[in-house]
Design an enzyme around this catalytic site. Structure first.
Site, PDB file in Angstrom:
ATOM      1  N   TYR A 215      -1.609  -3.815 -11.230  1.00  0.00           N
ATOM      2  CA  TYR A 215      -1.048  -2.497 -10.899  1.00  0.00           C
ATOM      3  C   TYR A 215      -2.169  -1.536 -10.514  1.00  0.00           C
ATOM      4  CZ  TYR A 215       1.733   1.806 -11.586  1.00  0.00           C
ATOM      5  OH  TYR A 215       2.380   3.010 -11.420  1.00  0.00           O
TER       6      TYR A 215
ATOM      7  N   GLY B  72      15.102   3.590  -8.241  1.00  0.00           N
ATOM      8  CA  GLY B  72      14.337   3.631  -9.485  1.00  0.00           C
ATOM      9  C   GLY B  72      14.434   4.992 -10.157  1.00  0.00           C
TER      10      GLY B  72
ATOM     11  N   LYS C 131       3.087   6.061  10.982  1.00  0.00           N
ATOM     12  CA  LYS C 131       2.305   6.281  12.211  1.00  0.00           C
ATOM     13  C   LYS C 131       3.210   6.124  13.436  1.00  0.00           C
ATOM     14  CE  LYS C 131      -1.660   4.023  14.380  1.00  0.00           C
ATOM     15  NZ  LYS C 131      -1.154   2.700  14.785  1.00  0.00           N
TER      16      LYS C 131
ATOM     17  N   ASP D 298      12.853  -5.150   0.853  1.00  0.00           N
ATOM     18  CA  ASP D 298      11.564  -5.244   0.162  1.00  0.00           C
ATOM     19  C   ASP D 298      10.478  -4.738   1.113  1.00  0.00           C
ATOM     20  OD1 ASP D 298       9.156  -6.021  -0.915  1.00  0.00           O
ATOM     21  OD2 ASP D 298       9.812  -8.047  -1.439  1.00  0.00           O
TER      22      ASP D 298
END
Ligand code: UDP
Length: 327
Positions: free
Chosen positions: A151, A16, A111, A62
């Site tokens: 969002y 992106g 973690k 994804d």
């Protein structure tokens, strides 16, 4: 020669706009970079120059599904998400999932690896703000059931779960609240004000200002943003920090600047204002100044010029292409 930092970084949303610039920066700083993207809104063109480097790997994945990367990871930067209002109208469920399930997966991943994680939050957590400028202590004014809610609420959940992992699991976390950012590699057809205006000017179309154009935004050049993010990652501070440019401008003035910059003879046309469009937005960056010694360096005129140069390198096909990916 500059001393190289050691470490291996996972950057989600790597293909992106922001993610690709972060990949570049971390490679420059001497890190090994693992990029991850599902390519829904990202574009491999943004990182194709990195594929020849041995320090770069890419996973087409994804992050709302279980995340696995073999080997050591020292830092995770979770920057995967649709980021433009028309994207979240078209793909609301993916937007919610990447901010919630995706963040959960990456917190668990960090973690397991013993890594530090930074999550990309947003000025949208302030919604249509009643406090101005917005500092980090402001809780926001968000409509959870409006079109932007998918969002805004995903990002608010993201902050909450990140704090929970910090407090409950002592995970080393960072939260950056990103305000409007612009620069090369924005998607020309992502519907946001700057690519919309520049695209319209280059195609010889009128510039579409929504509402009466009196709403304000504060636009930060991408290099400044990346510098703030880089400093925050290595600062010892886990609460949210605003990173953005406090120079506020109305959208009408912004359109006029683009008209002047491009030299187009087109004019402004006024269209209806999207639902819940925030009326004003300007970051209070006192915390970033004090904590990171950071403030934006690139004046809008220079940043806009560099962005225009980038858009001019796109092909005619790109300039006229409509985005059918989600239809
Ligand atoms: N906007 C506009 N014309 C356009 C696209 C956007 O007037 O073609 C306005 C939009 O309504 C908002 C501002 O510009 O008030 C910034 O919109 P953008 O989508 O870039 O980001 P936002 O800050 O709203 O998330």
């Amino acid at each position: 020669m500059k001393e190289k930092k050691q470490g291996r970084v996972l950057i989600t949303g790597a293909a992106g706009f922001l993610g690709s610039h972060l990949c570049d920066r971390f490679i420059q700083e001497g890190f090994e970079v693992v990029g991850m993207d599902n390519l829904i809104t990202g574009d491999l063109k943004n990182i194709e120059h990195l594929f020849k480097l041995s320090e770069f790997e890419f996973y087409h994945h994804d992050v709302s599904k279980f995340v696995y990367v073999p080997g050591r990871i020292d830092h995770v930067l979770h920057f995967a998400s649709p980021a433009s209002p028309i994207d979240y109208l078209k793909i609301p469920i993916q937007t919610l999932k990447v901010g919630s399930l995706g963040t959960h997966n990456l917190l668990g991943f960090a973690k397991a690896k013993g890594a530090r994680i930074m999550v990309a939050s947003t000025s949208e957590v302030y919604g249509d703000p009643l406090a101005h400028p917005q500092n980090e202590a402001y809780w926001g004014n968000v409509n959870p059931v409006g079109p932007r809610g998918v969002y805004d609420e995903a990002k608010r959940f993201q902050e909450a779960i990140t704090m929970a992992y910090h407090n409950y699991h002592q995970l080393d976390t960072r939260i950056v609240r990103i305000f409007n950012t612009y620069g090369p590699r924005m998607r020309l057809n992502d519907g946001r004000a700057l690519p919309a205006f520049i695209g319209q000017a280059l195609r010889g179309e009128d510039l579409t200002v929504f509402g009466d154009g009196s709403q304000t935004r504060s636009f930060c050049y991408v290099d400044d943003l990346v510098e703030g993010i880089y400093r925050l990652l290595f600062a010892a501070y886990y609460l949210p920090v605003n990173i953005g440019n406090p120079q506020e401008i109305t959208i009408k003035e912004f359109a006029e600047e683009i008209i002047q910059l491009t030299g187009t003879s087109q004019k402004i046309v006024y269209c209806s204002l999207p639902v819940d469009d925030p009326k004003q937005r300007r970051p209070d960056i006192s915390k970033a100044r004090q904590l990171l010694g950071w403030e934006p360096q690139v004046p809008r005129k220079m940043g806009l010029q560099a962005t225009l140069e980038y858009f001019k390198t796109l092909s005619k096909d790109d300039l006229y292409k409509t985005d059918h990916r989600f239809e």
